[in-house]
Scaffold this active site. Structure first.
Site, mmCIF file in Angstrom:
data_model
loop_
_atom_site.group_PDB
_atom_site.id
_atom_site.type_symbol
_atom_site.label_atom_id
_atom_site.label_comp_id
_atom_site.label_asym_id
_atom_site.label_seq_id
_atom_site.Cartn_x
_atom_site.Cartn_y
_atom_site.Cartn_z
ATOM 1 N N SER A 488 0.822 -1.205 0.000
ATOM 2 C CA SER A 488 0.000 0.000 0.000
ATOM 3 C C SER A 488 0.858 1.259 0.000
ATOM 4 O O SER A 488 0.578 2.222 -0.728
ATOM 5 C CB SER A 488 -0.931 -0.007 1.212
ATOM 6 O OG SER A 488 -1.700 1.177 1.278
ATOM 7 N N GLY A 491 2.403 1.881 -3.431
ATOM 8 C CA GLY A 491 1.405 2.418 -4.353
ATOM 9 C C GLY A 491 1.155 3.901 -4.134
ATOM 10 O O GLY A 491 1.081 4.684 -5.095
ATOM 11 N N HIS A 492 1.033 4.319 -2.870
ATOM 12 C CA HIS A 492 0.829 5.739 -2.582
ATOM 13 C C HIS A 492 2.050 6.571 -2.983
ATOM 14 O O HIS A 492 1.916 7.697 -3.476
ATOM 15 C CB HIS A 492 0.523 5.938 -1.092
ATOM 16 C CG HIS A 492 -0.865 5.564 -0.701
ATOM 17 N ND1 HIS A 492 -1.258 4.267 -0.483
ATOM 18 C CD2 HIS A 492 -1.972 6.318 -0.511
ATOM 19 C CE1 HIS A 492 -2.546 4.230 -0.155
ATOM 20 N NE2 HIS A 492 -3.004 5.466 -0.173
ATOM 21 N N GLU A 493 3.238 6.023 -2.764
ATOM 22 C CA GLU A 493 4.447 6.766 -3.103
ATOM 23 C C GLU A 493 4.581 6.924 -4.614
ATOM 24 O O GLU A 493 5.038 7.969 -5.096
ATOM 25 C CB GLU A 493 5.669 6.043 -2.530
ATOM 26 C CG GLU A 493 6.976 6.771 -2.745
ATOM 27 C CD GLU A 493 7.005 8.139 -2.094
ATOM 28 O OE1 GLU A 493 7.690 9.033 -2.622
ATOM 29 O OE2 GLU A 493 6.334 8.319 -1.056
#
Length: 555
Positions: A488, A491-493
Protein backbone atom coordinates in the site's frame (compact mmCIF):
# COMPACT_ATOMS: atom_id res chain seq x y z
CA UNK A 1 -83.03 42.89 50.51
CA UNK A 2 -82.81 39.30 51.58
CA UNK A 3 -82.03 36.45 49.33
CA UNK A 4 -85.67 35.29 49.51
CA UNK A 5 -86.97 38.50 47.91
CA UNK A 6 -85.02 38.35 44.71
CA UNK A 7 -87.33 39.28 41.78
CA UNK A 8 -87.06 37.64 38.45
CA UNK A 9 -86.10 40.00 35.67
CA UNK A 10 -89.33 40.68 33.78
CA UNK A 11 -87.88 42.83 31.05
CA UNK A 12 -87.89 46.11 32.96
CA UNK A 13 -84.12 46.47 32.73
CA UNK A 14 -83.65 45.65 29.06
CA UNK A 15 -82.26 49.16 28.48
CA UNK A 16 -79.18 48.28 30.54
CA UNK A 17 -76.20 47.20 28.35
CA UNK A 18 -74.59 44.01 29.54
CA UNK A 19 -71.38 42.36 28.17
CA UNK A 20 -71.94 39.35 25.95
CA UNK A 21 -71.13 36.09 27.76
CA UNK A 22 -67.86 34.62 26.50
CA UNK A 23 -66.60 31.06 26.72
CA UNK A 24 -63.48 30.81 28.87
CA UNK A 25 -60.36 29.99 26.85
CA UNK A 26 -59.49 26.97 28.97
CA UNK A 27 -62.00 24.13 29.01
CA UNK A 28 -60.94 23.04 32.52
CA UNK A 29 -61.45 26.58 33.87
CA UNK A 30 -64.91 26.65 32.29
CA UNK A 31 -65.72 23.35 33.91
CA UNK A 32 -64.66 24.58 37.35
CA UNK A 33 -66.63 27.82 36.88
CA UNK A 34 -69.74 25.91 35.84
CA UNK A 35 -69.48 23.53 38.77
CA UNK A 36 -68.89 26.42 41.17
CA UNK A 37 -71.92 28.32 39.81
CA UNK A 38 -74.24 25.31 39.95
CA UNK A 39 -73.18 24.48 43.48
CA UNK A 40 -73.25 28.06 44.83
CA UNK A 41 -76.84 29.15 44.00
CA UNK A 42 -78.49 30.87 47.00
CA UNK A 43 -75.23 30.48 48.89
CA UNK A 44 -76.10 26.92 49.83
CA UNK A 45 -73.38 25.06 47.94
CA UNK A 46 -72.46 23.09 51.01
CA UNK A 47 -76.01 21.77 51.25
CA UNK A 48 -76.11 20.35 47.73
CA UNK A 49 -75.30 16.64 47.41
CA UNK A 50 -72.43 15.84 45.03
CA UNK A 51 -73.35 14.74 41.51
CA UNK A 52 -72.97 11.11 40.70
CA UNK A 53 -71.05 12.04 37.51
CA UNK A 54 -69.32 15.39 36.88
CA UNK A 55 -70.56 17.55 34.05
CA UNK A 56 -68.31 17.66 31.00
CA UNK A 57 -67.58 20.96 29.29
CA UNK A 58 -67.55 19.23 25.93
CA UNK A 59 -70.86 17.28 26.21
CA UNK A 60 -74.48 18.05 27.06
CA UNK A 61 -73.82 17.36 30.74
CA UNK A 62 -73.89 13.67 31.50
CA UNK A 63 -72.85 10.44 29.84
CA UNK A 64 -75.40 7.88 28.90
CA UNK A 65 -75.72 5.53 31.88
CA UNK A 66 -74.61 1.96 31.41
CA UNK A 67 -77.23 -0.65 32.26
CA UNK A 68 -76.46 -3.12 34.98
CA UNK A 69 -76.79 -6.02 32.57
CA UNK A 70 -74.38 -4.48 30.01
CA UNK A 71 -71.46 -6.65 28.79
CA UNK A 72 -68.20 -6.46 30.73
CA UNK A 73 -66.41 -4.86 27.73
CA UNK A 74 -68.95 -2.00 27.63
CA UNK A 75 -68.55 -1.39 31.37
CA UNK A 76 -64.76 -1.35 30.99
CA UNK A 77 -64.93 1.23 28.18
CA UNK A 78 -67.29 3.42 30.21
CA UNK A 79 -65.01 3.22 33.23
CA UNK A 80 -61.98 4.11 31.11
CA UNK A 81 -63.78 7.17 29.71
CA UNK A 82 -64.69 8.35 33.20
CA UNK A 83 -61.12 7.95 34.42
CA UNK A 84 -59.66 9.85 31.45
CA UNK A 85 -62.15 12.71 31.88
CA UNK A 86 -61.37 12.87 35.57
CA UNK A 87 -57.62 13.06 34.83
CA UNK A 88 -58.19 15.81 32.26
CA UNK A 89 -60.21 17.88 34.74
CA UNK A 90 -57.37 17.70 37.24
CA UNK A 91 -54.77 18.94 34.65
CA UNK A 92 -55.38 22.69 34.84
CA UNK A 93 -52.01 23.41 33.14
CA UNK A 94 -50.25 21.42 30.37
CA UNK A 95 -47.87 18.81 31.74
CA UNK A 96 -44.40 17.71 30.55
CA UNK A 97 -43.33 14.11 30.67
CA UNK A 98 -39.85 13.66 32.14
CA UNK A 99 -37.74 10.51 31.69
CA UNK A 100 -34.15 9.39 31.96
CA UNK A 101 -32.72 10.36 28.57
CA UNK A 102 -29.48 11.69 27.02
CA UNK A 103 -28.89 14.32 24.36
CA UNK A 104 -28.23 13.43 20.71
CA UNK A 105 -24.54 14.34 20.93
CA UNK A 106 -23.97 12.42 24.14
CA UNK A 107 -21.52 9.52 23.60
CA UNK A 108 -24.08 7.17 25.17
CA UNK A 109 -26.80 8.15 22.69
CA UNK A 110 -27.94 5.71 20.02
CA UNK A 111 -29.03 8.54 17.72
CA UNK A 112 -27.10 8.48 14.45
CA UNK A 113 -29.09 10.57 11.96
CA UNK A 114 -27.08 13.77 11.36
CA UNK A 115 -28.07 14.25 7.74
CA UNK A 116 -28.86 17.90 8.46
CA UNK A 117 -25.18 18.56 9.17
CA UNK A 118 -24.33 16.99 5.81
CA UNK A 119 -26.70 19.48 4.16
CA UNK A 120 -25.14 22.28 6.22
CA UNK A 121 -21.70 21.20 4.97
CA UNK A 122 -22.84 21.67 1.37
CA UNK A 123 -24.50 24.99 2.16
CA UNK A 124 -21.24 26.21 3.71
CA UNK A 125 -19.29 25.16 0.62
CA UNK A 126 -21.82 26.91 -1.62
CA UNK A 127 -21.40 30.09 0.41
CA UNK A 128 -17.63 29.80 0.10
CA UNK A 129 -17.85 29.34 -3.66
CA UNK A 130 -20.26 32.25 -4.17
CA UNK A 131 -18.27 34.69 -2.02
CA UNK A 132 -15.06 33.67 -3.79
CA UNK A 133 -16.54 34.30 -7.22
CA UNK A 134 -17.93 37.67 -6.11
CA UNK A 135 -14.53 38.70 -4.76
CA UNK A 136 -12.81 37.62 -7.98
CA UNK A 137 -15.34 39.54 -10.06
CA UNK A 138 -14.74 42.64 -7.97
CA UNK A 139 -10.94 42.36 -8.25
CA UNK A 140 -10.47 41.08 -11.81
CA UNK A 141 -13.79 41.39 -13.59
CA UNK A 142 -14.05 37.59 -13.91
CA UNK A 143 -15.77 35.23 -11.45
CA UNK A 144 -13.06 32.56 -11.67
CA UNK A 145 -9.32 32.40 -12.00
CA UNK A 146 -8.14 30.46 -15.05
CA UNK A 147 -4.78 29.06 -13.97
CA UNK A 148 -6.10 25.56 -13.18
CA UNK A 149 -9.23 25.65 -15.34
CA UNK A 150 -7.15 25.95 -18.51
CA UNK A 151 -5.15 22.86 -17.57
CA UNK A 152 -8.24 20.70 -18.04
CA UNK A 153 -8.39 21.45 -21.75
CA UNK A 154 -4.70 20.96 -22.64
CA UNK A 155 -4.24 17.74 -24.68
CA UNK A 156 -7.67 16.53 -23.63
CA UNK A 157 -8.00 14.29 -26.69
CA UNK A 158 -4.64 12.70 -25.91
CA UNK A 159 -5.94 11.80 -22.48
CA UNK A 160 -9.22 10.37 -23.84
CA UNK A 161 -7.51 8.18 -26.45
CA UNK A 162 -4.82 7.00 -24.03
CA UNK A 163 -7.39 6.11 -21.38
CA UNK A 164 -9.46 4.14 -23.87
CA UNK A 165 -6.41 2.22 -25.06
CA UNK A 166 -5.35 1.54 -21.49
CA UNK A 167 -8.74 0.03 -20.64
CA UNK A 168 -8.68 -2.07 -23.82
CA UNK A 169 -5.17 -3.36 -23.07
CA UNK A 170 -6.37 -4.94 -19.81
CA UNK A 171 -8.67 -7.24 -21.82
CA UNK A 172 -5.71 -9.37 -22.92
CA UNK A 173 -6.14 -11.14 -19.58
CA UNK A 174 -9.15 -12.99 -21.01
CA UNK A 175 -7.46 -14.67 -24.03
CA UNK A 176 -4.37 -15.32 -21.89
CA UNK A 177 -6.51 -17.14 -19.35
CA UNK A 178 -8.19 -19.23 -22.04
CA UNK A 179 -4.71 -20.37 -23.08
CA UNK A 180 -3.79 -21.23 -19.50
CA UNK A 181 -7.04 -23.15 -18.99
CA UNK A 182 -6.72 -25.25 -22.13
CA UNK A 183 -3.04 -26.03 -21.60
CA UNK A 184 -1.94 -29.35 -20.13
CA UNK A 185 1.77 -28.62 -20.10
CA UNK A 186 3.99 -25.73 -19.08
CA UNK A 187 1.38 -23.05 -19.69
CA UNK A 188 -1.07 -24.10 -16.99
CA UNK A 189 -1.77 -21.47 -14.35
CA UNK A 190 0.38 -23.03 -11.63
CA UNK A 191 3.36 -23.83 -13.86
CA UNK A 192 3.80 -20.88 -16.17
CA UNK A 193 0.56 -18.92 -16.39
CA UNK A 194 0.96 -17.07 -13.09
CA UNK A 195 4.46 -15.89 -14.03
CA UNK A 196 3.39 -14.76 -17.51
CA UNK A 197 0.45 -12.80 -16.11
CA UNK A 198 2.62 -11.15 -13.44
CA UNK A 199 5.25 -10.09 -16.01
CA UNK A 200 2.55 -8.66 -18.27
CA UNK A 201 1.09 -6.65 -15.38
CA UNK A 202 4.51 -5.23 -14.49
CA UNK A 203 5.24 -4.20 -18.10
CA UNK A 204 1.72 -2.82 -18.48
CA UNK A 205 2.05 -0.68 -15.32
CA UNK A 206 5.47 0.67 -16.28
CA UNK A 207 4.28 1.63 -19.77
CA UNK A 208 1.19 3.55 -18.69
CA UNK A 209 3.03 5.34 -15.90
CA UNK A 210 5.55 6.55 -18.49
CA UNK A 211 2.96 7.77 -21.00
CA UNK A 212 2.22 11.14 -19.28
CA UNK A 213 5.96 11.85 -19.02
CA UNK A 214 6.54 10.96 -22.67
CA UNK A 215 3.81 13.32 -23.90
CA UNK A 216 4.51 15.98 -21.27
CA UNK A 217 0.98 16.13 -19.91
CA UNK A 218 -0.27 18.55 -17.29
CA UNK A 219 -0.46 17.37 -13.70
CA UNK A 220 -4.28 17.26 -13.80
CA UNK A 221 -4.26 14.79 -16.71
CA UNK A 222 -1.49 12.83 -15.06
CA UNK A 223 -3.45 12.50 -11.80
CA UNK A 224 -6.50 11.15 -13.61
CA UNK A 225 -4.60 8.64 -15.75
CA UNK A 226 -2.44 7.46 -12.87
CA UNK A 227 -5.35 6.83 -10.51
CA UNK A 228 -7.23 5.01 -13.26
CA UNK A 229 -4.08 2.98 -13.98
CA UNK A 230 -3.93 1.80 -10.35
CA UNK A 231 -7.61 0.87 -10.39
CA UNK A 232 -7.30 -1.14 -13.61
CA UNK A 233 -4.14 -2.87 -12.36
CA UNK A 234 -5.98 -4.17 -9.30
CA UNK A 235 -8.98 -5.19 -11.39
CA UNK A 236 -6.80 -7.05 -13.89
CA UNK A 237 -4.87 -8.80 -11.13
CA UNK A 238 -8.03 -9.95 -9.35
CA UNK A 239 -9.61 -11.21 -12.57
CA UNK A 240 -6.54 -13.17 -13.65
CA UNK A 241 -5.61 -14.70 -10.30
CA UNK A 242 -9.13 -15.69 -9.25
CA UNK A 243 -9.85 -17.31 -12.61
CA UNK A 244 -6.43 -18.96 -12.45
CA UNK A 245 -7.43 -20.53 -9.15
CA UNK A 246 -10.73 -21.68 -10.69
CA UNK A 247 -8.93 -23.23 -13.67
CA UNK A 248 -6.80 -25.36 -11.34
CA UNK A 249 -9.91 -26.30 -9.35
CA UNK A 250 -11.67 -27.37 -12.54
CA UNK A 251 -8.69 -29.54 -13.54
CA UNK A 252 -8.80 -31.27 -10.16
CA UNK A 253 -12.54 -31.91 -10.49
CA UNK A 254 -12.12 -33.39 -13.99
CA UNK A 255 -9.23 -35.53 -12.78
CA UNK A 256 -11.48 -37.11 -10.13
CA UNK A 257 -13.50 -38.75 -12.89
CA UNK A 258 -10.61 -41.21 -12.82
CA UNK A 259 -9.69 -41.19 -9.11
CA UNK A 260 -6.59 -43.31 -9.52
CA UNK A 261 -3.58 -41.03 -9.34
CA UNK A 262 -5.63 -37.83 -8.87
CA UNK A 263 -4.94 -35.44 -5.99
CA UNK A 264 -7.10 -36.10 -2.94
CA UNK A 265 -6.12 -32.94 -1.04
CA UNK A 266 -9.01 -30.89 0.41
CA UNK A 267 -10.51 -28.22 -1.83
CA UNK A 268 -9.17 -24.71 -1.22
CA UNK A 269 -11.87 -22.04 -0.84
CA UNK A 270 -10.64 -18.73 -2.22
CA UNK A 271 -10.87 -15.73 0.17
CA UNK A 272 -14.34 -14.20 0.14
CA UNK A 273 -16.67 -12.17 2.34
CA UNK A 274 -17.70 -15.27 4.30
CA UNK A 275 -14.11 -16.55 4.54
CA UNK A 276 -11.75 -13.53 4.35
CA UNK A 277 -8.66 -15.64 4.89
CA UNK A 278 -9.70 -18.57 2.69
CA UNK A 279 -9.94 -22.08 4.03
CA UNK A 280 -9.75 -25.79 3.26
CA UNK A 281 -13.22 -27.22 2.74
CA UNK A 282 -13.69 -30.24 5.03
CA UNK A 283 -10.02 -30.39 5.81
CA UNK A 284 -10.66 -32.99 8.49
CA UNK A 285 -12.04 -35.51 5.96
CA UNK A 286 -9.31 -37.76 4.58
CA UNK A 287 -9.60 -39.48 1.22
CA UNK A 288 -7.16 -42.36 1.14
CA UNK A 289 -8.63 -44.73 -1.43
CA UNK A 290 -9.76 -44.49 -5.00
CA UNK A 291 -13.13 -46.09 -4.25
CA UNK A 292 -16.37 -44.18 -4.35
CA UNK A 293 -16.63 -43.51 -0.62
CA UNK A 294 -18.16 -40.55 1.24
CA UNK A 295 -14.84 -38.70 1.35
CA UNK A 296 -14.44 -38.75 -2.42
CA UNK A 297 -18.02 -37.61 -2.96
CA UNK A 298 -17.54 -34.78 -0.48
CA UNK A 299 -14.34 -33.69 -2.25
CA UNK A 300 -16.15 -33.56 -5.60
CA UNK A 301 -18.95 -31.49 -4.05
CA UNK A 302 -16.45 -29.06 -2.51
CA UNK A 303 -14.63 -28.58 -5.81
CA UNK A 304 -17.90 -28.12 -7.72
CA UNK A 305 -19.12 -25.63 -5.11
CA UNK A 306 -15.96 -23.60 -5.53
CA UNK A 307 -16.63 -23.37 -9.28
CA UNK A 308 -20.15 -22.00 -8.70
CA UNK A 309 -21.02 -18.41 -7.88
CA UNK A 310 -22.39 -17.62 -4.39
CA UNK A 311 -25.79 -16.77 -5.90
CA UNK A 312 -25.76 -19.98 -7.95
CA UNK A 313 -26.49 -18.67 -11.46
CA UNK A 314 -22.99 -18.80 -12.98
CA UNK A 315 -20.49 -21.65 -13.07
CA UNK A 316 -16.90 -21.51 -14.26
CA UNK A 317 -15.94 -21.50 -17.19
CA UNK A 318 -19.20 -19.95 -18.45
CA UNK A 319 -18.01 -16.60 -17.10
CA UNK A 320 -15.14 -16.42 -19.63
CA UNK A 321 -16.97 -14.08 -22.03
CA UNK A 322 -16.36 -10.56 -23.27
CA UNK A 323 -19.67 -9.35 -21.86
CA UNK A 324 -18.75 -10.65 -18.42
CA UNK A 325 -15.35 -8.96 -18.55
CA UNK A 326 -16.82 -5.64 -19.73
CA UNK A 327 -19.40 -5.76 -16.96
CA UNK A 328 -16.66 -6.41 -14.39
CA UNK A 329 -14.60 -3.45 -15.63
CA UNK A 330 -17.62 -1.17 -15.14
CA UNK A 331 -18.67 -2.55 -11.76
CA UNK A 332 -17.48 -0.48 -8.76
CA UNK A 333 -15.36 -3.22 -7.23
CA UNK A 334 -11.73 -4.36 -7.34
CA UNK A 335 -12.40 -8.00 -6.46
CA UNK A 336 -13.63 -10.29 -9.22
CA UNK A 337 -16.50 -12.68 -8.57
CA UNK A 338 -18.41 -14.97 -10.89
CA UNK A 339 -21.60 -13.08 -10.09
CA UNK A 340 -22.66 -9.99 -8.13
CA UNK A 341 -25.95 -9.05 -6.46
CA UNK A 342 -27.95 -6.72 -8.69
CA UNK A 343 -30.76 -4.22 -8.22
CA UNK A 344 -33.89 -4.66 -10.28
CA UNK A 345 -33.58 -1.41 -12.21
CA UNK A 346 -31.59 1.80 -12.59
CA UNK A 347 -32.71 4.71 -10.43
CA UNK A 348 -32.35 7.44 -13.02
CA UNK A 349 -33.00 10.27 -10.56
CA UNK A 350 -30.23 9.05 -8.30
CA UNK A 351 -27.87 8.56 -11.26
CA UNK A 352 -28.42 12.10 -12.55
CA UNK A 353 -28.00 13.53 -9.05
CA UNK A 354 -24.69 11.71 -8.60
CA UNK A 355 -23.38 12.91 -11.97
CA UNK A 356 -24.27 16.51 -11.13
CA UNK A 357 -22.70 16.15 -7.67
CA UNK A 358 -19.50 14.79 -9.25
CA UNK A 359 -19.04 17.89 -11.39
CA UNK A 360 -20.04 20.06 -8.44
CA UNK A 361 -17.29 18.53 -6.31
CA UNK A 362 -14.73 19.00 -9.10
CA UNK A 363 -15.83 22.64 -9.38
CA UNK A 364 -15.36 23.20 -5.63
CA UNK A 365 -12.02 21.38 -5.62
CA UNK A 366 -10.79 23.64 -8.39
CA UNK A 367 -11.90 26.77 -6.53
CA UNK A 368 -10.16 25.64 -3.34
CA UNK A 369 -6.97 24.87 -5.24
CA UNK A 370 -7.06 28.16 -7.17
CA UNK A 371 -7.84 30.39 -4.20
CA UNK A 372 -6.39 28.79 -1.10
CA UNK A 373 -3.68 26.28 -2.05
CA UNK A 374 -1.86 27.35 -5.20
CA UNK A 375 -1.22 30.99 -4.14
CA UNK A 376 0.21 29.85 -0.79
CA UNK A 377 2.55 27.33 -2.41
CA UNK A 378 3.71 29.81 -5.06
CA UNK A 379 4.47 32.47 -2.48
CA UNK A 380 6.25 29.99 -0.20
CA UNK A 381 8.38 28.74 -3.10
CA UNK A 382 9.65 32.25 -3.75
CA UNK A 383 10.27 32.88 -0.04
CA UNK A 384 12.25 29.66 0.39
CA UNK A 385 14.43 30.52 -2.60
CA UNK A 386 15.23 33.85 -0.97
CA UNK A 387 15.81 32.43 2.52
CA UNK A 388 19.35 32.57 3.83
CA UNK A 389 19.26 30.08 6.70
CA UNK A 390 17.77 26.75 7.65
CA UNK A 391 15.83 28.34 10.52
CA UNK A 392 14.13 30.76 8.14
CA UNK A 393 13.29 27.93 5.77
CA UNK A 394 11.73 25.93 8.61
CA UNK A 395 9.65 28.94 9.65
CA UNK A 396 8.40 29.43 6.10
CA UNK A 397 7.57 25.72 5.88
CA UNK A 398 5.70 25.83 9.21
CA UNK A 399 3.72 28.88 8.12
CA UNK A 400 2.84 27.19 4.82
CA UNK A 401 1.61 24.09 6.63
CA UNK A 402 -0.57 26.19 8.94
CA UNK A 403 -2.11 28.10 6.00
CA UNK A 404 -2.93 24.84 4.19
CA UNK A 405 -4.53 22.98 7.11
CA UNK A 406 -8.13 23.95 6.42
CA UNK A 407 -7.96 23.92 2.59
CA UNK A 408 -6.48 20.42 2.57
CA UNK A 409 -9.05 19.17 5.05
CA UNK A 410 -11.82 20.36 2.71
CA UNK A 411 -9.96 18.89 -0.26
CA UNK A 412 -9.70 15.52 1.46
CA UNK A 413 -13.42 15.47 2.31
CA UNK A 414 -14.44 16.46 -1.22
CA UNK A 415 -12.13 13.88 -2.82
CA UNK A 416 -13.64 11.25 -0.54
CA UNK A 417 -17.17 12.26 -1.51
CA UNK A 418 -16.53 12.52 -5.25
CA UNK A 419 -14.89 9.08 -5.43
CA UNK A 420 -16.68 6.88 -2.92
CA UNK A 421 -20.13 8.41 -2.88
CA UNK A 422 -20.69 9.87 -6.34
CA UNK A 423 -18.40 8.24 -8.92
CA UNK A 424 -18.66 4.72 -7.48
CA UNK A 425 -22.34 5.30 -6.76
CA UNK A 426 -22.95 6.38 -10.36
CA UNK A 427 -21.23 3.27 -11.75
CA UNK A 428 -23.20 1.22 -9.24
CA UNK A 429 -26.42 2.63 -10.71
CA UNK A 430 -25.27 2.09 -14.29
CA UNK A 431 -24.42 -1.58 -13.66
CA UNK A 432 -27.23 -2.07 -11.09
CA UNK A 433 -24.51 -3.23 -8.70
CA UNK A 434 -26.22 -4.21 -5.47
CA UNK A 435 -23.44 -3.82 -2.89
CA UNK A 436 -22.86 -0.07 -2.38
CA UNK A 437 -20.87 -0.46 0.85
CA UNK A 438 -17.87 1.51 -0.38
CA UNK A 439 -16.97 2.98 3.01
CA UNK A 440 -17.93 2.79 6.65
CA UNK A 441 -17.92 5.39 9.45
CA UNK A 442 -14.19 6.06 9.20
CA UNK A 443 -14.69 9.51 10.76
CA UNK A 444 -15.14 7.74 14.12
CA UNK A 445 -11.81 5.89 13.80
CA UNK A 446 -9.69 5.60 16.92
CA UNK A 447 -6.56 4.15 15.25
CA UNK A 448 -5.01 3.96 11.81
CA UNK A 449 -5.77 0.28 11.32
CA UNK A 450 -9.47 0.98 11.77
CA UNK A 451 -9.24 3.89 9.34
CA UNK A 452 -7.52 1.75 6.69
CA UNK A 453 -10.34 -0.80 6.94
CA UNK A 454 -13.24 1.62 6.74
CA UNK A 455 -12.44 4.62 4.57
CA UNK A 456 -11.67 2.73 1.33
CA UNK A 457 -13.39 -0.64 1.48
CA UNK A 458 -12.77 -1.63 -2.20
CA UNK A 459 -8.98 -1.25 -1.85
CA UNK A 460 -8.99 -2.77 1.62
CA UNK A 461 -10.92 -5.81 0.32
CA UNK A 462 -8.44 -6.20 -2.54
CA UNK A 463 -5.38 -6.04 -0.26
CA UNK A 464 -6.92 -8.42 2.25
CA UNK A 465 -7.90 -10.93 -0.43
CA UNK A 466 -4.94 -10.83 -2.83
CA UNK A 467 -2.05 -9.76 -0.58
CA UNK A 468 -2.72 -10.52 3.08
CA UNK A 469 -4.77 -13.72 2.77
CA UNK A 470 -2.52 -15.26 0.11
CA UNK A 471 0.72 -14.51 1.97
CA UNK A 472 -0.34 -15.27 5.53
CA UNK A 473 -0.31 -19.09 5.28
CA UNK A 474 3.35 -19.09 4.23
CA UNK A 475 4.88 -16.17 6.17
CA UNK A 476 2.59 -15.71 9.19
CA UNK A 477 0.26 -12.97 10.39
CA UNK A 478 2.78 -10.29 11.36
CA UNK A 479 4.83 -10.54 8.19
CA UNK A 480 1.66 -10.63 6.07
CA UNK A 481 0.52 -7.39 7.75
CA UNK A 482 3.91 -5.83 7.06
CA UNK A 483 3.83 -6.90 3.40
CA UNK A 484 0.30 -5.51 3.00
CA UNK A 485 1.29 -2.12 4.42
CA UNK A 486 4.43 -2.18 2.28
CA UNK A 487 2.46 -2.75 -0.94
CA UNK A 488 0.00 0.00 0.00
CA UNK A 489 2.81 2.45 0.87
CA UNK A 490 4.61 1.76 -2.42
CA UNK A 491 1.41 2.42 -4.35
CA UNK A 492 0.83 5.74 -2.58
CA UNK A 493 4.45 6.77 -3.10
CA UNK A 494 4.20 6.03 -6.84
CA UNK A 495 1.19 8.32 -7.06
CA UNK A 496 2.91 11.18 -5.21
CA UNK A 497 6.15 10.77 -7.15
CA UNK A 498 4.37 10.92 -10.51
CA UNK A 499 2.29 13.96 -9.55
CA UNK A 500 5.17 16.01 -8.11
CA UNK A 501 7.88 14.46 -10.34
CA UNK A 502 9.97 13.98 -7.20
CA UNK A 503 11.03 10.83 -5.36
CA UNK A 504 11.20 11.83 -1.71
CA UNK A 505 9.58 8.99 0.24
CA UNK A 506 7.70 11.23 2.68
CA UNK A 507 4.40 9.44 2.11
CA UNK A 508 6.04 6.02 2.25
CA UNK A 509 7.69 6.77 5.60
CA UNK A 510 4.53 8.26 7.10
CA UNK A 511 2.43 5.26 6.09
CA UNK A 512 4.92 2.72 7.41
CA UNK A 513 5.06 4.65 10.70
CA UNK A 514 1.39 3.78 11.16
CA UNK A 515 2.38 0.24 12.22
CA UNK A 516 4.20 1.20 15.46
CA UNK A 517 1.56 3.88 16.13
CA UNK A 518 -1.18 1.25 15.83
CA UNK A 519 0.68 -1.01 18.27
CA UNK A 520 0.75 1.89 20.76
CA UNK A 521 -2.90 2.76 20.16
CA UNK A 522 -3.98 -0.80 20.89
CA UNK A 523 -2.37 -0.95 24.31
CA UNK A 524 -4.81 -1.33 27.18
CA UNK A 525 -4.29 2.17 28.58
CA UNK A 526 -4.60 4.01 25.26
CA UNK A 527 -7.50 2.19 23.58
CA UNK A 528 -9.91 2.93 26.46
CA UNK A 529 -9.85 6.67 25.68
CA UNK A 530 -11.91 6.58 22.49
CA UNK A 531 -12.71 10.28 22.31
CA UNK A 532 -9.08 11.28 22.81
CA UNK A 533 -7.97 8.73 20.19
CA UNK A 534 -10.47 10.07 17.66
CA UNK A 535 -9.30 13.64 18.31
CA UNK A 536 -5.69 12.56 17.81
CA UNK A 537 -6.68 10.74 14.63
CA UNK A 538 -8.27 13.87 13.15
CA UNK A 539 -5.40 16.12 14.25
CA UNK A 540 -2.83 13.81 12.66
CA UNK A 541 -4.96 13.48 9.51
CA UNK A 542 -5.37 17.23 9.00
CA UNK A 543 -1.76 18.00 9.89
CA UNK A 544 -0.38 15.10 7.84
CA UNK A 545 -2.12 16.09 4.60
CA UNK A 546 -0.87 19.65 4.75
CA UNK A 547 2.63 18.64 5.86
CA UNK A 548 3.17 15.97 3.18
CA UNK A 549 1.99 18.27 0.38
CA UNK A 550 4.22 21.11 1.59
CA UNK A 551 7.23 18.80 1.84
CA UNK A 552 6.75 17.33 -1.63
CA UNK A 553 6.27 20.71 -3.30
CA UNK A 554 8.72 22.88 -1.38
CA UNK A 555 11.55 20.56 -0.30
Amino acid sequence: MSSTNIDVDDGQHDHILRPRPRKPQHAQVAELTREHSSNSVNGNAHLEPPSEEPVSGLTSGRSTPVPENAPASTKALSSARKQVRAEQRRRIFPTIEFASRVSHFDPRSDYRDFHGFFNLFWIGLAIMGITTMLRNYKDTGYPLRVQIWTLFTIKLWHLAVADLLMVASTAISLPLHRVFRSSQGALTWQKGGKAIQSIYQLVWLSFWIAVPFIFNWTWTSQVFLLLHTMVLLMKMHSYAFYNGHLSETEKRLRALDEPHGASKAPAYVYPSVEHPMGKLAHGDVEVDSDSEDEGLKQLREDLARELTSPIGNVTYPRNLTWSNYTDYILCPTLCYELEYPRNESIQWTSLIAKIIATFGCIFLLTIISEEYILPVLQESTVDIEKSSSAVETCLILAETISWLLFPFMLTFLLVFLVIFEYVLGAFGEITRFGDRHFYSDWWNSTDWMEFSREWNIPVYSFLRRHVYATSRPSIGRNMATLITFLVSAIGHEIVMACITKKIRGYGFVCQMLQLPIVMLQRTKWVRTHKTANNVLFWCSMVLGLSMICSLYVLV
